[in-house]
Design an enzyme around this catalytic site. Structure first.
Site, PDB file in Angstrom:
ATOM      1  N   HIS A  86      14.591   7.604  -5.863  1.00 46.75           N
ATOM      2  CA  HIS A  86      13.517   7.451  -4.888  1.00 46.75           C
ATOM      3  C   HIS A  86      14.090   7.044  -3.539  1.00 46.75           C
ATOM      4  CE1 HIS A  86       9.628   7.497  -7.304  1.00 46.75           C
ATOM      5  NE2 HIS A  86      10.580   8.031  -8.059  1.00 46.75           N
TER       6      HIS A  86
ATOM      7  N   TYR B 274      12.816  -4.572   0.057  1.00 43.25           N
ATOM      8  CA  TYR B 274      12.305  -3.796  -1.078  1.00 43.25           C
ATOM      9  C   TYR B 274      13.462  -3.144  -1.851  1.00 43.25           C
ATOM     10  CZ  TYR B 274       9.186  -0.600  -3.631  1.00 43.25           C
ATOM     11  OH  TYR B 274       8.496   0.078  -4.607  1.00 43.25           O
TER      12      TYR B 274
ATOM     13  N   PRO C  12       5.070  -9.520  -9.889  1.00 42.44           N
ATOM     14  CA  PRO C  12       5.631  -8.182 -10.186  1.00 42.44           C
ATOM     15  C   PRO C  12       5.526  -7.175  -9.040  1.00 42.44           C
ATOM     16  CG  PRO C  12       3.480  -8.440 -11.180  1.00 42.44           C
ATOM     17  CD  PRO C  12       3.841  -9.781 -10.598  1.00 42.44           C
TER      18      PRO C  12
ATOM     19  N   LYS D 190      10.904  -6.907  -8.813  1.00 44.40           N
ATOM     20  CA  LYS D 190      12.199  -7.556  -8.598  1.00 44.40           C
ATOM     21  C   LYS D 190      12.763  -8.247  -9.824  1.00 44.40           C
ATOM     22  CE  LYS D 190      12.772  -6.543  -4.314  1.00 44.40           C
ATOM     23  NZ  LYS D 190      13.820  -5.545  -4.042  1.00 44.40           N
TER      24      LYS D 190
ATOM     25  N   TYR E 234       1.356   1.944  -3.324  1.00 45.92           N
ATOM     26  CA  TYR E 234       0.695   0.635  -3.313  1.00 45.92           C
ATOM     27  C   TYR E 234      -0.535   0.795  -2.421  1.00 45.92           C
ATOM     28  CZ  TYR E 234       5.175  -1.368  -4.898  1.00 45.92           C
ATOM     29  OH  TYR E 234       6.324  -1.662  -5.599  1.00 45.92           O
TER      30      TYR E 234
END
Ligand code: APR
Length: 395
Positions: free
Chosen positions: A73, A389, A294, A298, A202
C-alpha cells in the site's frame, strides 16, 4: 531441569520475532504458549505492517510469503462530509510503503519457520508462572499434558499480551501504570466479500466512524464506531451493512459490496502503558507492556519493534557482556511507545464522532472539523500524518 538463556512467554508477534532474532544472534531461547498451534494460527487480529516491520522481516528471511501474498500500500483514504481525501504516504515519506498481511498469517509463518530451524516452542503450556525474576536464575514453570515442567533461564521475556501472566509477576508498586479508556468502541466485522476499495478507508461521519480495511482478495475487514458498552447482539448483519453503506457513502456514488459476515465483535479502546518495561531479569514486550487504540494499526508494529530492541540488547549482554543496551531497554522502547500512543490517540479523536456527553461538544466538533480541513489542505500536515502512519524513523 531444562535450561535455556531466554525463556519467552507467549507466541504472538512479539515472542516469535524475538525468538527468531535471538537465534540469529546465537542466543538460546525457548517459547511457551498457552494456546494450541491451530488456535494461534487462526486468531484474527491486526493486519497492517509498517515499512520498518516489513524491512526487518525481509532482512531476517521471514517475509517470503508476506512478500508473495501481502498487498503493498502507498496511500490511505480519509472521508469527511462525503468527500474523499487521499493521503499518498509513500510519496510524502521517502518512498516508504506499507503491507496488508493478516496477523494470523504472519504468526503462522513465524511459527513454521521457527520449528523448521529447530526452535523450541511448547504449545498448550498451562498455568505458566514466573519465579525468581528479581534474582540471577529466573525460572518458568508450567503444566503440559498433565506433567509439571520447569525451565531455568538467565532472562525472561514477557510477550504474553495484555491478559498474560508476566506483568502480574512484577511486585505491586514497581510499575507505573498509565491507562485511559477512550469513550469509543469498534464493532469489528470480518466478511467474505471482495474489498470495495484498493486502499484502506477511514470515514468520519455524523453517525460515527466507519473503516474499510483490507485482508485479501476475498475477505474484507470493517469497523463501525459504537459505544463501549454496546452488546454485539444489537448488530445484526443487516444493520452492519446499512450502517457501513451510509457512513462510507461519498458524493461521487461510491458503492460498497456486501457479503456473508464471518466474524463480528465489539472491542473497546484504550491507551495503556506500564513504566518501566522491565523488572529484574524480566523484560516486557508488545501488548504485555502497552496497548494502543487500534485506529492507526500500531499494536503489531510496536510489538515487533520491542522485540528487535530486546533481542539486540540481550545479545549484547550475553554475547559481549555489554549490559548498557539492556539497562536502556525500557527507556529506548518507551520513547517510541509514547510517540505512537500520541499519534494513535490524536487520530482516534480526529475521525470519531465525539460522544454526546463530552463537555463543550459543539466547540470541539468545530475544532475537529478545523483539524480535518487543515490536514486535507496542508502538504506539511499530510506529511506529518504520513510519517507517523507509516512509522516514523528515529523513534
Ligand atoms: N502463558 C503462555 N502464553 C500466554 C499466556 C500465558 N499465561 N497468556 C497469553 N499468552 C499468549 C497468547 O495466547 C498469545 O498467543 O501470548 C501471546 C500474546 O500475543 P499477542 O496478544 O498477539 O501480543 P503481542 O505478541 O504483544 O502482539 C501484539 O497482537 O493482539 C495483537 O493487536 C495486538 O497487534 C497487537 C499485537
Amino acid at each position: 531441569m531444562a535450561r535455556t538463556c531466554v525463556g519467552i512467554v507467549g507466541a504472538g508477534p512479539a515472542g516469535l520475532v524475538l525468538a527468531h532474532l535471538l537465534a540469529d544472534h546465537g542466543v538460546e531461547c525457548v517459547v511457551l504458549e498457552q494456546k494450541s498451534r491451530a488456535y494461534v494460527e487462526k486468531r484474527v487480529r491486526a493486519g497492517l505492517l509498517e515499512h520498518r516491520t516489513v524491512a526487518l522481516l525481509d532482512e531476517r528471511g521471514l517475509a517470503e510469503r508476506l512478500r508473495a501474498e501481502g498487498q503493498v500500500h502507498r496511500g490511505v483514504e480519509l472521508r469527511f462530509a462525503g468527500e474523499r481525501h487521499r493521503i499518498p504516504y509513500t510519496e510524502l515519506y521517502g518512498g516508504r510503503e506499507m503491507v496488508v498481511y493478516a496477523q494470523q498469517e504472519l504468526v503462522a509463518d513465524l511459527i513454521g519457520l521457527w520449528l523448521a530451524r529447530g526452535g523450541e516452542l511448547a504449545f498448550e503450556a498451562e498455568d505458566v508462572s514466573l519465579h525468581g525474576i528479581d534474582g540471577e536464575r529466573p525460572e518458568l514453570r508450567w503444566r503440559a499434558a498433565g506433567r509439571d515442567e520447569r525451565l531455568a533461564c538467565e532472562f525472561v521475556a514477557g510477550c504474553d499480551g495484555y491478559h498474560g501472566v508476566s506483568r502480574g509477576a512484577v511486585p505491586d508498586g514497581v510499575l507505573r501504570v498509565h491507562e485511559l479508556a477512550l469513550p469509543f468502541a469498534w464493532v469489528g466485522v470480518l466478511a467474505a466479500v471482495a474489498p470495495s476499495t484498493e486502499e484502506i478507508i477511514y470515514a468520519h461521519h455524523a453517525d460515527g466512524f466507519a473503516g474499510h480495511m483490507l485482508r485479501s482478495a476475498a475477505v474484507s475487514r470493517f469497523y463501525l464506531q459504537t459505544t463501549p458498552d454496546d452488546p454485539i447482539e444489537r448488530w445484526p448483519d443487516g444493520r452492519i451493512w446499512e450502517e457501513l453503506a451510509r457512513r462510507l457513502a461519498t458524493r461521487d456514488g461510491w458503492k460498497l459490496r456486501e457479503g456473508p459476515v464471518l466474524e463480528k465483535n465489539v472491542t473497546d479502546m484504550r491507551s495503556f502503558v506500564v513504566e518501566p518495561m522491565q523488572f529484574g531479569r524480566l523484560f516486557l514486550a508488545g501488548d504485555a507492556a502497552h496497548i494502543v487504540p487500534p485506529t492507526g494499526a500500531k499494536g503489531l508494529n510496536l510489538a515487533v519493534a520491542d522485540a528487535r530492541v530486546l533481542a539486540d540488547a540481550l545479545a549484547a549482554r550475553v554475547r559481549r557482556n555489554d549490559p548498557a543496551p539492556l539497562e536502556a531497554y525500557s527507556a529506548t522502547c518507551l520513547r517510541r511507545v509514547w510517540r505512537v500512543q500520541e499519534f494513535s490517540s490524536w487520530m482516534t479523536w480526529l475521525i470519531h464522532r465525539l460522544p454526546a456527553e463530552l463537555p463543550d461538544r459543539e466547540l470541539r466538533e468545530r475544532l475537529q472539523r478545523a483539524q480535518l480541513e487543515y490536514l486535507f489542505a496542508s502538504r506539511a500536515a499530510m506529511a506529518s500524518f504520513a510519517e507517523n502512519y507509516v512509522g516514523i524513523e528515529g523513534f
